[in-house]
Design a protein around this motif. Sequence first.
Motif, short mmCIF file in Angstrom:
data_model
loop_
_atom_site.label_atom_id
_atom_site.label_comp_id
_atom_site.label_asym_id
_atom_site.label_seq_id
_atom_site.Cartn_x
_atom_site.Cartn_y
_atom_site.Cartn_z
N ALA A 65 -7.42 7.54 -0.71
CA ALA A 65 -6.84 7.70 -2.16
C ALA A 65 -5.84 6.85 -2.61
O ALA A 65 -5.19 6.28 -1.51
CB ALA A 65 -6.34 9.14 -2.33
N ILE A 67 -2.56 5.81 -3.08
CA ILE A 67 -1.12 6.37 -3.19
C ILE A 67 -0.14 6.18 -3.99
O ILE A 67 0.65 7.06 -4.63
CB ILE A 67 -0.53 5.77 -1.66
CG1 ILE A 67 -1.76 5.88 -0.45
CG2 ILE A 67 0.82 6.07 -1.39
CD1 ILE A 67 -1.32 5.15 0.53
N GLY A 109 -9.31 8.94 2.45
CA GLY A 109 -10.35 9.50 1.38
C GLY A 109 -11.62 8.50 1.45
O GLY A 109 -12.64 8.88 1.26
C1 HXC Z 1 -2.82 2.28 -3.30
C2 HXC Z 1 -3.41 0.38 -1.74
C3 HXC Z 1 -3.73 1.51 -0.83
C4 HXC Z 1 -4.09 2.78 -0.91
C5 HXC Z 1 -4.00 -0.62 0.05
N1 HXC Z 1 -3.46 -0.69 -1.40
N2 HXC Z 1 -4.59 0.89 0.23
N3 HXC Z 1 -3.11 0.92 -3.02
N4 HXC Z 1 -3.41 3.21 -2.29
N5 HXC Z 1 -4.60 3.69 -0.28
C6 HXC Z 1 -3.10 -1.76 -1.84
C7 HXC Z 1 -1.68 -2.30 -1.31
O1 HXC Z 1 -0.62 -1.55 -2.06
C8 HXC Z 1 -1.64 -3.75 -1.77
O2 HXC Z 1 -1.57 -3.80 -2.98
C9 HXC Z 1 -3.28 -4.05 -1.63
O3 HXC Z 1 -3.89 -2.83 -1.70
C10 HXC Z 1 -3.66 -5.09 -0.18
O4 HXC Z 1 -3.14 -4.14 0.70
P1 HXC Z 1 -2.06 -4.55 1.89
O5 HXC Z 1 -1.47 -3.46 2.54
O6 HXC Z 1 -1.22 -5.59 1.41
O7 HXC Z 1 -3.30 -4.80 2.82
P2 HXC Z 1 -3.30 -5.17 4.41
O8 HXC Z 1 -1.82 -5.77 5.01
O9 HXC Z 1 -4.45 -6.08 4.83
O10 HXC Z 1 -3.49 -3.64 5.05
C11 HXC Z 1 -4.61 -2.98 4.79
C12 HXC Z 1 -4.47 -1.33 4.95
C13 HXC Z 1 -3.08 -0.97 4.34
C14 HXC Z 1 -4.36 -1.42 6.44
C15 HXC Z 1 -5.63 -0.76 4.77
O11 HXC Z 1 -3.51 -1.45 3.06
C16 HXC Z 1 -3.19 0.46 4.37
O12 HXC Z 1 -2.66 1.07 5.38
N6 HXC Z 1 -3.37 1.20 3.30
C17 HXC Z 1 -3.12 2.69 2.96
C18 HXC Z 1 -4.37 3.33 4.01
C19 HXC Z 1 -4.04 5.04 3.82
O13 HXC Z 1 -2.98 5.45 4.20
N7 HXC Z 1 -5.11 5.68 3.34
C20 HXC Z 1 -4.86 7.09 3.17
C21 HXC Z 1 -4.60 7.30 1.68
S1 HXC Z 1 -4.16 9.09 1.69
P3 HXC Z 1 -0.22 -4.78 -3.75
O14 HXC Z 1 -0.04 -4.55 -5.09
O15 HXC Z 1 0.96 -4.51 -2.82
O16 HXC Z 1 -0.75 -6.08 -3.34
C22 HXC Z 1 -5.80 9.69 1.44
C23 HXC Z 1 -5.97 11.51 1.01
C24 HXC Z 1 -7.11 11.48 0.71
O17 HXC Z 1 -6.77 9.03 1.38
C25 HXC Z 1 -7.37 12.99 0.03
C26 HXC Z 1 -7.26 13.15 -1.39
C27 HXC Z 1 -7.52 14.47 -2.19
#
Ligand code: HXC
Length: 258
Positions: A65, A67, A109
């Motif tokens: 989702a 963030i 998500g």
């Molecule tokens: C918003 C996100 C994002 C996310 C990545 N990005 N994941 N933006 N929400 N979930 C954005 C980053 O901010 C960044 O933008 C760009 O995408 C590239 O990501 P990086 O982190 O620079 O890439 P990398 O170093 O290759 O790392 C990849 C990654 C990491 C390991 C996937 O991005 C990460 O850990 N993302 C979050 C994963 C996560 O926690 N997901 C669960 C979310 S909660 P900028 O603008 O900085 O370049 C959820 C709840 C669901 O899903 C239930 C809902 C009801």
Amino acid sequence: MAYQTLTVEIDDYVALIRLNRPEALNALNAQLVSELGNALADADQNEKVRCIVLTGSEKAFAAGADIKEMAAKSYVDVYTEDLFGADIDRITATRKPIIAAVAGYALGGGCELAMACDFIICAENAKFGQPEINLGVIAGIGGTQRLTRFVGKSKSMEMHLTGRFMDATEAERSGLVSRVVPTTKLIPEAVAAAKKISEKSQIAVLAAKEAVNRAYETTLREGILFERRSFQALFSTEDQKEGMAAFLEKREPQFRDR
Ligand code: HXC
């Protein structure tokens, strides 16, 4: 219909839906899940579609989702808007089969979205995880329930509690995905599977999907009864007569969805 967060291509009875928010690794925001719900509903209605493939990019199926969009919300906000709840229900309400073709990250998500599809084919570079614990929350669109049913309690619990990722080999070994293919072959392999499905009797395809899903939603006794009645009902179709006649006459069946 034109979408901003995804693309839809329809060819030879297969709809290929690609999530397309590369700037955020296809993170699911309100617009994306709403557009995805609409695209799936359209595909379900469209006579030119018999199977759907849902994919992302080579780097990410979806990194969870969004963030940024969620961070400032309160309990009252997410409760009253039922964050993503209704839109995710539209995915499981889709009657035609949906294959998730996963390359790269399927996190939070994103992993939950893939598991809401009918089966997952993944690329060698796929990484699955439920890292919500690192954000101070838990999975919210089915992860604790579906991952546990796919891979069992121990592995699911570990993934939800530690946030560690699972690679493609482990995902296949533990039953999360149906198979792993080379990353460059992901789309051709998923589309080939979808084409194979689209050549079957659509009545039998819908019945098979409904019956397999009973295994997740009811008791064994009720599920077996459901399957038995569906099997028996298919003997009222022309496609059953055609399929069995074609086998006996050593020819390909010509199904007409009747
Ligand atoms: C918003 C996100 C994002 C996310 C990545 N990005 N994941 N933006 N929400 N979930 C954005 C980053 O901010 C960044 O933008 C760009 O995408 C590239 O990501 P990086 O982190 O620079 O890439 P990398 O170093 O290759 O790392 C990849 C990654 C990491 C390991 C996937 O991005 C990460 O850990 N993302 C979050 C994963 C996560 O926690 N997901 C669960 C979310 S909660 P900028 O603008 O900085 O370049 C959820 C709840 C669901 O899903 C239930 C809902 C009801």
